[in-house]
Design an enzyme around this catalytic site. Structure first.
Site, PDB file in Angstrom:
ATOM      1  CD  GLU A 109       2.808  29.993  31.808  1.00  0.00           C
ATOM      2  OE1 GLU A 109       2.524  31.202  31.647  1.00  0.00           O
ATOM      3  OE2 GLU A 109       2.369  29.084  31.100  1.00  0.00           O
ATOM      4  N   PRO A 110       6.614  32.452  34.826  1.00  0.00           N
ATOM      5  CG  PRO A 110       8.369  33.229  33.467  1.00  0.00           C
ATOM      6  CD  PRO A 110       7.280  32.195  33.525  1.00  0.00           C
ATOM      7  CB  SER A 160      -1.852  31.723  43.332  1.00  0.00           C
ATOM      8  OG  SER A 160      -0.874  31.596  44.341  1.00  0.00           O
ATOM      9  CB  ILE A 170       9.857  23.001  36.234  1.00  0.00           C
ATOM     10  CG1 ILE A 170       9.011  24.121  35.600  1.00  0.00           C
ATOM     11  CG2 ILE A 170       9.281  21.625  35.930  1.00  0.00           C
ATOM     12  CD1 ILE A 170       7.608  24.307  36.182  1.00  0.00           C
ATOM     13  CD  GLN A 174       6.679  22.725  85.189  1.00  0.00           C
ATOM     14  OE1 GLN A 174       6.241  23.869  85.213  1.00  0.00           O
ATOM     15  NE2 GLN A 174       6.307  21.790  86.044  1.00  0.00           N
ATOM     16  CB  ILE A 194      14.160  22.343  71.641  1.00  0.00           C
ATOM     17  CG1 ILE A 194      12.711  22.600  72.056  1.00  0.00           C
ATOM     18  CG2 ILE A 194      14.768  21.195  72.449  1.00  0.00           C
ATOM     19  CD1 ILE A 194      11.727  21.524  71.631  1.00  0.00           C
ATOM     20  CG  HIS A 195      18.471  21.396  68.463  1.00  0.00           C
ATOM     21  ND1 HIS A 195      17.198  20.859  68.415  1.00  0.00           N
ATOM     22  CD2 HIS A 195      19.316  20.375  68.150  1.00  0.00           C
ATOM     23  CE1 HIS A 195      17.277  19.589  68.061  1.00  0.00           C
ATOM     24  NE2 HIS A 195      18.544  19.266  67.901  1.00  0.00           N
ATOM     25  CD  GLU A 209       2.413  18.927  44.831  1.00  0.00           C
ATOM     26  OE1 GLU A 209       1.289  18.440  45.042  1.00  0.00           O
ATOM     27  OE2 GLU A 209       3.406  18.253  44.495  1.00  0.00           O
TER      28      GLU A 209
HETATM   29  N1  COS Z   1     -10.491  19.176  41.755  1.00  0.00           N
HETATM   30  C1  COS Z   1     -11.202  18.874  40.644  1.00  0.00           C
HETATM   31  N2  COS Z   1     -11.709  19.815  39.818  1.00  0.00           N
HETATM   32  C2  COS Z   1     -11.473  21.103  40.114  1.00  0.00           C
HETATM   33  C3  COS Z   1     -10.735  21.475  41.257  1.00  0.00           C
HETATM   34  C4  COS Z   1     -10.241  20.459  42.089  1.00  0.00           C
HETATM   35  N3  COS Z   1      -9.506  20.739  43.176  1.00  0.00           N
HETATM   36  N4  COS Z   1     -10.652  22.825  41.279  1.00  0.00           N
HETATM   37  C5  COS Z   1     -11.318  23.293  40.220  1.00  0.00           C
HETATM   38  N5  COS Z   1     -11.812  22.248  39.503  1.00  0.00           N
HETATM   39  C6  COS Z   1     -12.613  22.325  38.283  1.00  0.00           C
HETATM   40  C7  COS Z   1     -13.874  23.110  38.586  1.00  0.00           C
HETATM   41  O1  COS Z   1     -14.900  22.244  39.059  1.00  0.00           O
HETATM   42  C8  COS Z   1     -14.223  23.739  37.262  1.00  0.00           C
HETATM   43  O2  COS Z   1     -14.874  22.758  36.474  1.00  0.00           O
HETATM   44  P1  COS Z   1     -16.222  23.193  35.618  1.00  0.00           P
HETATM   45  O3  COS Z   1     -15.706  24.139  34.582  1.00  0.00           O
HETATM   46  O4  COS Z   1     -16.699  21.887  35.039  1.00  0.00           O
HETATM   47  O5  COS Z   1     -17.147  23.807  36.578  1.00  0.00           O
HETATM   48  C9  COS Z   1     -12.867  23.989  36.620  1.00  0.00           C
HETATM   49  O6  COS Z   1     -11.940  23.119  37.290  1.00  0.00           O
HETATM   50  C10 COS Z   1     -12.428  25.429  36.796  1.00  0.00           C
HETATM   51  O7  COS Z   1     -12.395  25.687  38.187  1.00  0.00           O
HETATM   52  P2  COS Z   1     -12.491  27.131  38.808  1.00  0.00           P
HETATM   53  O8  COS Z   1     -13.525  27.935  38.116  1.00  0.00           O
HETATM   54  O9  COS Z   1     -12.629  26.920  40.273  1.00  0.00           O
HETATM   55  O10 COS Z   1     -11.068  27.776  38.453  1.00  0.00           O
HETATM   56  P3  COS Z   1     -10.286  28.910  39.193  1.00  0.00           P
HETATM   57  O11 COS Z   1      -9.436  29.600  38.211  1.00  0.00           O
HETATM   58  O12 COS Z   1     -11.225  29.763  39.988  1.00  0.00           O
HETATM   59  O13 COS Z   1      -9.345  28.072  40.213  1.00  0.00           O
HETATM   60  C11 COS Z   1      -7.898  27.737  42.079  1.00  0.00           C
HETATM   61  C12 COS Z   1      -8.853  28.671  41.339  1.00  0.00           C
HETATM   62  C13 COS Z   1      -7.394  28.555  43.260  1.00  0.00           C
HETATM   63  C14 COS Z   1      -8.646  26.526  42.613  1.00  0.00           C
HETATM   64  C15 COS Z   1      -6.749  27.233  41.169  1.00  0.00           C
HETATM   65  O14 COS Z   1      -6.264  28.288  40.390  1.00  0.00           O
HETATM   66  C16 COS Z   1      -5.595  26.656  41.959  1.00  0.00           C
HETATM   67  O15 COS Z   1      -5.659  25.543  42.493  1.00  0.00           O
HETATM   68  N6  COS Z   1      -4.475  27.398  42.045  1.00  0.00           N
HETATM   69  C17 COS Z   1      -3.256  26.916  42.688  1.00  0.00           C
HETATM   70  C18 COS Z   1      -2.380  26.280  41.674  1.00  0.00           C
HETATM   71  C19 COS Z   1      -1.205  25.641  42.300  1.00  0.00           C
HETATM   72  O16 COS Z   1      -1.322  24.785  43.168  1.00  0.00           O
HETATM   73  N7  COS Z   1      -0.021  26.022  41.837  1.00  0.00           N
HETATM   74  C20 COS Z   1       1.166  25.446  42.286  1.00  0.00           C
HETATM   75  C21 COS Z   1       1.956  24.993  41.121  1.00  0.00           C
HETATM   76  S1  COS Z   1       1.939  23.297  40.867  1.00  0.00           S
HETATM   77  S2  COS Z   1       3.485  22.709  41.952  1.00  0.00           S
END
Ligand code: COS
Length: 379
Positions: A126-127, A131, A156, A278, A336-337, A362
């Site tokens: 979202e805006p 992360s 998206i 090299q 290199i290019h 991701e």
């Molecule tokens: N796989 C499976 N389950 C997961 C997981 C994973 N990789 N990461 C977290 N979970 C689960 C946890 O186990 C937890 O479950 P319980 O409540 O049963 O304990 C729940 O999800 C909440 O997890 P957590 O407390 O770790 O949440 P956070 O807010 O601390 O998460 C991160 C932090 C950094 C892991 C998360 O916000 C993240 O991945 N951010 C990046 C998002 C992203 O990739 N954005 C890009 C857009 S999509 S193109």
């Protein structure tokens, strides 16, 4: 896990030929037109590429993770925009349904996605939320026998061509437990798209905002039928998606190595091909070594995924290493290019811009580091 090595070889050969004979010659056109030629999309459909990771019972190829990354390594060899056409249907656009969907949701959506008749897209960012995925602000309020969605999703991928979105919206309180995943058809009243984003690279891939303004969806749009599971669904989807992206990075790195070698053989300076100097050899060797390391990581993580191991750390490590690695390889390829690498006549110029995205989407490299360290600390 490779179920039938001969079948996988045949598929890999077919994809490799398709990449070399159809995609590579179309790269310049995609750069110029910022669109994938429709005939290429049709050919991808015919090859079954839209349903690579969708189970066979729903009309897909049902590839295991090891098989999927083997094919993704091949697809990564071409401009990333081509892979992106099928990327969301195989990855973030369909996996939520595959891992957590109800039988009815799977039966309705997956066969259409596998055929490429329906394009799926994943709307988490979202805006004000990137992360920190658990902080999504888009709301979904229960209203009679359905929900009303309000909010904006940003950057998206494939939104301009999508038929259905997996939307993360808040149904409950703060934090991960308040997030629910919805399947929202693009034709839903109240759903609209923003202007197409102007990106640094990956021309041919379209992204835009998806806006929900009192967008009504039925109650059975909730993935799995259970509120509050959306964050976990998103995390599971991303575990697999990150491995796939890592494979694409390793495939792109291989392409950049091959382009670099071809140029280094051809280009003569100081009386001999630059590949015999090299300092150029050092760059070639570093790129080849890192590409091999990335590829090996991806294959090992995929094997563990298929064994059912917990691979959160390994998927994040593969994504972190391969996306950073392909950035270094692209940088060396341009070096290199020489001056030619800065010109749009050479593929390395757009790959240099294209691969920059892999360190961002991701999950950024910093998010992968956080995930890896948390897994380590939690034992
Ligand atoms: N796989 C499976 N389950 C997961 C997981 C994973 N990789 N990461 C977290 N979970 C689960 C946890 O186990 C937890 O479950 P319980 O409540 O049963 O304990 C729940 O999800 C909440 O997890 P957590 O407390 O770790 O949440 P956070 O807010 O601390 O998460 C991160 C932090 C950094 C892991 C998360 O916000 C993240 O991945 N951010 C990046 C998002 C992203 O990739 N954005 C890009 C857009 S999509 S193109």
């Amino acid at each position: 896990m490779i179920r039938d090595p001969d079948l996988l070889d045949a598929l890999t050969d077919t994809v490799r030929r398709f990449v070399r004979e159809r995609l590579l010659p179309a790269e310049a056109r995609v750069e110029d037109e910022n669109a994938i030629p429709p005939e290429i999309i049709d050919e991808m459909r015919a090859l079954g590429l839209f349903g690579m990771s969708i189970p066979e019972e729903f009309g897909g190829l049902g590839l295991t993770m090891e098989e999927e990354v083997t094919v993704a390594l091949e697809l990564g060899y071409a401009s990333p925009a081509f892979r992106s056409v099928i990327g969301t249907n195989n990855g973030i656009g369909s996996q939520g349904i595959i891992v957590d969907g109800t039988p009815a949701q799977k039966a309705y959506w997956l066969p259409k996605m596998a055929r490429g008749d329906v394009i799926g897209s994943f709307a988490l960012t979202e805006p004000d939320v990137g992360s920190d995925a658990a902080s999504v602000r888009t709301t979904a309020a229960l209203d009679g026998d359905g929900y009303i969605l309000n909010g904006t999703k940003r950057y998206i991928t494939n939104a301009p061509v999508a038929d259905v979105f997996t939307v993360m919206a808040r149904t409950g309180g703060e934090g991960p437990a308040g997030v629910t995943a919805f399947l929202v058809p693009a034709t839903s009243p109240g759903l609209s798209l923003g202007a197409i984003d102007k990106k640094m690279g990956q021309r041919g891939t379209r992204t835009c905002d998806v806006i929900f303004d009192n967008c009504r969806v039925p109650a059975d749009a909730v993935i799995g039928g259970i509120e509050g599971q959306g964050f976990k669904t998103a995390m599971k989807v991303l575990n697999r998606g990150r491995l796939h992206i890592a494979a694409v990075c390793a495939g792109a790195a291989q392409r950049l190595c091959d382009e670099s070698v071809a140029f280094a053989r051809d280009r003569v300076q100081f009386g001999k091909p630059i590949g015999e100097h090299q300092l150029v050899q050092a760059m070639l060797a570093d790129s080849a070594t890192e590409t091999f390391a990335g590829r090996s990581m991806v294959m090992e993580a995929a094997r563990r995924f298929d064994r059912g191991d917990r691979i959160i750390q390994q998927a994040a490590s593969a994504k972190l290493f391969c996306s950073e690695m392909v950035g270094r390889v692209a940088d060396r390829a341009v070096q290199i290019h020489g001056g030619a690498g800065y010109m749009q006549d050479y593929a390395v110029e757009h790959f240099y811009r294209d691969v920059r995205l892999f360190r961002l989407y991701e999950g950024t490299s910093q998010i992968q580091q956080i995930i890896i360290a948390r897994e380590m600390m939690n034992g």
